[in-house]
Motif scaffolding. Structure first.
Motif, PDB file in Angstrom:
ATOM      1  N   ASP A  60      35.372  23.614  32.948  1.00 26.49           N
ATOM      2  CA  ASP A  60      33.664  22.164  34.408  1.00 26.49           C
ATOM      3  C   ASP A  60      33.143  23.341  35.352  1.00 26.49           C
ATOM      4  O   ASP A  60      31.445  22.859  34.798  1.00 26.49           O
ATOM      5  N   GLU A  61      33.359  24.484  35.275  1.00 29.54           N
ATOM      6  CA  GLU A  61      32.183  24.713  35.063  1.00 29.54           C
ATOM      7  C   GLU A  61      30.727  25.979  34.207  1.00 29.54           C
ATOM      8  O   GLU A  61      29.992  25.813  34.570  1.00 29.54           O
ATOM      9  N   SER A  62      32.118  25.679  33.358  1.00 32.17           N
ATOM     10  CA  SER A  62      31.167  25.908  31.619  1.00 32.17           C
ATOM     11  C   SER A  62      29.851  24.792  31.910  1.00 32.17           C
ATOM     12  O   SER A  62      28.605  24.700  31.514  1.00 32.17           O
ATOM     13  N   LYS A  63      30.878  23.445  31.580  1.00 33.96           N
ATOM     14  CA  LYS A  63      29.793  22.147  31.764  1.00 33.96           C
ATOM     15  C   LYS A  63      28.280  22.506  32.314  1.00 33.96           C
ATOM     16  O   LYS A  63      27.625  21.802  32.302  1.00 33.96           O
ATOM     17  N   ALA A  64      29.286  22.469  33.993  1.00 30.35           N
ATOM     18  CA  ALA A  64      28.234  22.490  35.178  1.00 30.35           C
ATOM     19  C   ALA A  64      26.512  23.406  34.922  1.00 30.35           C
ATOM     20  O   ALA A  64      26.088  22.610  35.400  1.00 30.35           O
ATOM     21  N   GLY A  65      27.416  24.319  34.246  1.00 28.48           N
ATOM     22  CA  GLY A  65      26.855  25.237  34.023  1.00 28.48           C
ATOM     23  C   GLY A  65      25.951  25.058  32.940  1.00 28.48           C
ATOM     24  O   GLY A  65      24.499  25.779  33.152  1.00 28.48           O
ATOM     25  N   ILE A  66      26.030  24.659  32.152  1.00 30.40           N
ATOM     26  CA  ILE A  66      24.406  24.504  30.886  1.00 30.40           C
ATOM     27  C   ILE A  66      24.013  23.233  30.608  1.00 30.40           C
ATOM     28  O   ILE A  66      23.089  23.100  30.682  1.00 30.40           O
ATOM     29  N   GLU A  67      24.851  22.207  31.529  1.00 28.66           N
ATOM     30  CA  GLU A  67      24.003  20.975  32.619  1.00 28.66           C
ATOM     31  C   GLU A  67      22.836  21.853  33.265  1.00 28.66           C
ATOM     32  O   GLU A  67      20.916  21.516  33.068  1.00 28.66           O
ATOM     33  N   VAL A  76      20.412  23.531  24.464  1.00 27.13           N
ATOM     34  CA  VAL A  76      20.818  24.438  23.974  1.00 27.13           C
ATOM     35  C   VAL A  76      20.666  24.253  22.798  1.00 27.13           C
ATOM     36  O   VAL A  76      21.789  23.343  21.215  1.00 27.13           O
ATOM     37  N   ASP A  77      19.904  24.940  21.419  1.00 29.71           N
ATOM     38  CA  ASP A  77      19.889  24.923  20.220  1.00 29.71           C
ATOM     39  C   ASP A  77      20.565  25.827  19.142  1.00 29.71           C
ATOM     40  O   ASP A  77      21.489  26.027  18.654  1.00 29.71           O
ATOM     41  N   ILE A  78      20.804  27.043  20.243  1.00 29.00           N
ATOM     42  CA  ILE A  78      21.704  28.185  19.891  1.00 29.00           C
ATOM     43  C   ILE A  78      22.243  28.565  20.744  1.00 29.00           C
ATOM     44  O   ILE A  78      22.189  28.634  21.794  1.00 29.00           O
ATOM     45  N   ASP A 104      42.726  33.350  27.867  1.00 32.47           N
ATOM     46  CA  ASP A 104      41.343  32.317  28.841  1.00 32.47           C
ATOM     47  C   ASP A 104      40.060  32.220  28.679  1.00 32.47           C
ATOM     48  O   ASP A 104      39.260  31.717  28.380  1.00 32.47           O
ATOM     49  N   THR A 105      39.680  33.651  28.979  1.00 25.41           N
ATOM     50  CA  THR A 105      38.251  33.927  29.194  1.00 25.41           C
ATOM     51  C   THR A 105      37.751  34.557  26.969  1.00 25.41           C
ATOM     52  O   THR A 105      36.169  33.785  26.974  1.00 25.41           O
ATOM     53  N   ASN A 106      38.560  34.665  26.506  1.00 28.34           N
ATOM     54  CA  ASN A 106      37.933  35.357  25.261  1.00 28.34           C
ATOM     55  C   ASN A 106      37.936  34.029  24.095  1.00 28.34           C
ATOM     56  O   ASN A 106      36.886  33.540  23.326  1.00 28.34           O
ATOM     57  N   LEU A 107      39.312  33.691  24.575  1.00 28.97           N
ATOM     58  CA  LEU A 107      39.225  31.904  23.108  1.00 28.97           C
ATOM     59  C   LEU A 107      38.945  30.621  23.560  1.00 28.97           C
ATOM     60  O   LEU A 107      38.061  29.992  23.245  1.00 28.97           O
ATOM     61  N   THR A 108      39.685  30.481  24.955  1.00 25.94           N
ATOM     62  CA  THR A 108      39.657  28.837  25.376  1.00 25.94           C
ATOM     63  C   THR A 108      37.721  29.237  25.905  1.00 25.94           C
ATOM     64  O   THR A 108      36.887  27.852  26.191  1.00 25.94           O
ATOM     65  N   GLY A 109      37.774  30.133  26.012  1.00 20.55           N
ATOM     66  CA  GLY A 109      36.051  30.268  26.689  1.00 20.55           C
ATOM     67  C   GLY A 109      35.169  29.922  25.355  1.00 20.55           C
ATOM     68  O   GLY A 109      33.664  29.616  25.553  1.00 20.55           O
ATOM     69  N   VAL A 114      30.872  25.777  23.840  1.00 21.65           N
ATOM     70  CA  VAL A 114      30.312  25.653  22.355  1.00 21.65           C
ATOM     71  C   VAL A 114      30.864  24.528  22.670  1.00 21.65           C
ATOM     72  O   VAL A 114      29.940  23.085  22.739  1.00 21.65           O
ATOM     73  N   HIS A 115      31.556  23.451  22.979  1.00 20.63           N
ATOM     74  CA  HIS A 115      32.197  21.910  23.450  1.00 20.63           C
ATOM     75  C   HIS A 115      30.378  21.292  23.686  1.00 20.63           C
ATOM     76  O   HIS A 115      30.458  20.324  23.254  1.00 20.63           O
ATOM     77  N   PRO A 116      30.568  21.768  25.212  1.00 19.60           N
ATOM     78  CA  PRO A 116      29.458  20.636  25.829  1.00 19.60           C
ATOM     79  C   PRO A 116      28.057  20.888  25.601  1.00 19.60           C
ATOM     80  O   PRO A 116      26.973  19.606  25.242  1.00 19.60           O
ATOM     81  N   VAL A 117      28.386  21.843  24.515  1.00 23.17           N
ATOM     82  CA  VAL A 117      26.240  21.804  24.073  1.00 23.17           C
ATOM     83  C   VAL A 117      26.267  21.015  22.573  1.00 23.17           C
ATOM     84  O   VAL A 117      25.450  20.883  21.593  1.00 23.17           O
ATOM     85  N   TRP A 118      27.395  20.500  22.200  1.00 21.53           N
ATOM     86  CA  TRP A 118      27.517  20.049  20.085  1.00 21.53           C
ATOM     87  C   TRP A 118      27.635  18.848  20.512  1.00 21.53           C
ATOM     88  O   TRP A 118      26.989  18.909  18.636  1.00 21.53           O
TER      89      TRP A 118
END
Ligand code: CAA
Length: 240
Positions: A60-67, A76-78, A104-109, A114-118
């Protein structure tokens, strides 16, 4: 219009060199960091690259941050999934927490980044997914069952994404750095580090900029047919 690049763990170590190299290529760059506010502020002051703080292990943090990045910097293209940690211990001493933190950090991270920008990449028919794996995902490493598992997992991720993204103009590739002169490698006990350098035919550690130049190439239009690949940059220490 200039493309936008997002680099996780992009204010220190290899990630900082990647952020700088992409900016020098003319991209709009956003860099994330997990905790070191001081280093991030200094990095932004020196480079003019915006930094964003979030935990890549949290979806959720990643998704909100990417937004936020997409609203403030651009779609995000790259995406460069670089953020990573070590919690080294021989397997008989490795704790479930050390295992979980690294997974959690290296793999799920990588998934969370990538999932939110795909979907946007698919819509725009262009994307570059570049995952920073490691020589230790290729060969394994004493005291790194957790880390090696994540870095080997990265290679499965890019090979699968490559097949899914190819027709939508998206490529996904991994870079496997060998031992690079960063804080992560400097944290290895000196005697162990000296013995590692002795195993590198180049006779030295790599420089972060040597990895950044690989990223700049993979980010470019020139790399379109390179998809699902692994670039090893390790001074001839290991061949797949
Ligand atoms: N191969 C074989 N044996 C090894 C070894 C190796 N590479 N490294 C250590 N050992 C042995 C030691 O000699 C020691 O043996 P003895 O007990 O017979 O003396 C034993 O393993 C270690 O036992 P300890 O109880 O002392 O271990 P520890 O709990 O203190 O852990 C360590 C020490 C965490 C393993 C430490 O040595 C270390 O950090 N090693 C480096 C691991 C490494 O290379 N990590 C890579 C970090 S860089 C990175 O990850 C970036 C990248 O992508 C390349």
């Amino acid at each position: 219009m200039a493309r936008t690049a997002l680099v996780t763990g992009g204010s220190r170590g290899i990630g900082a060199a990647i952020s700088r190299a992409l900016k020098a290529e003319g991209y709009n760059v956003a860099a994330t960091y997990a905790g070191n506010d001081e280093a991030a502020a200094k990095f932004t002051e020196e480079t003019g690259i915006k930094t964003y703080k979030w935990n890549v292990a949290d979806y959720d943090e990643s998704k909100a941050g990417i937004e936020r990045v997409e609203a403030e910097v651009g779609p995000v293209d790259i995406v460069v999934a670089n953020a990573g940690i070590t919690r080294d211990a021989p397997f008989h001493k490795m704790t479930p927490d050390q295992w979980r933190d690294v997974i959690d950090t290296n793999l799920t991270g990588v998934f969370n980044t990538v999932h939110p920008v795909w979907p946007g990449m698919r819509e725009r028919k262009f994307g570059r997914v570049i995952v920073i794996s490691s020589i230790n995902g290729q060969k394994g490493q004493f005291a790194q069952v957790n880390y090696a598992a994540t870095k080997a997992g990265d290679l499965g991720i890019v090979k699968s994404l490559a097949q899914e993204g190819a027709r939508a103009g998206i490529t996904a590739n991994a870079i496997c750095p060998g031992y690079i002169a960063t804080e992560m490698v400097m944290a290895v006990p000196e005697k162990v580090r000296e013995s590692i350098i002795g195993q590198i035919p180049a006779g030295r550690l790599g420089e972060p900029e040597e990895i950044a130049r690989c990223v700049a190439f993979l980010a470019s239009d020139d790399s379109q047919f390179i998809n699902g690949s692994t670039i090893s940059a390790n001074g001839a220490q290991f061949f797949v």
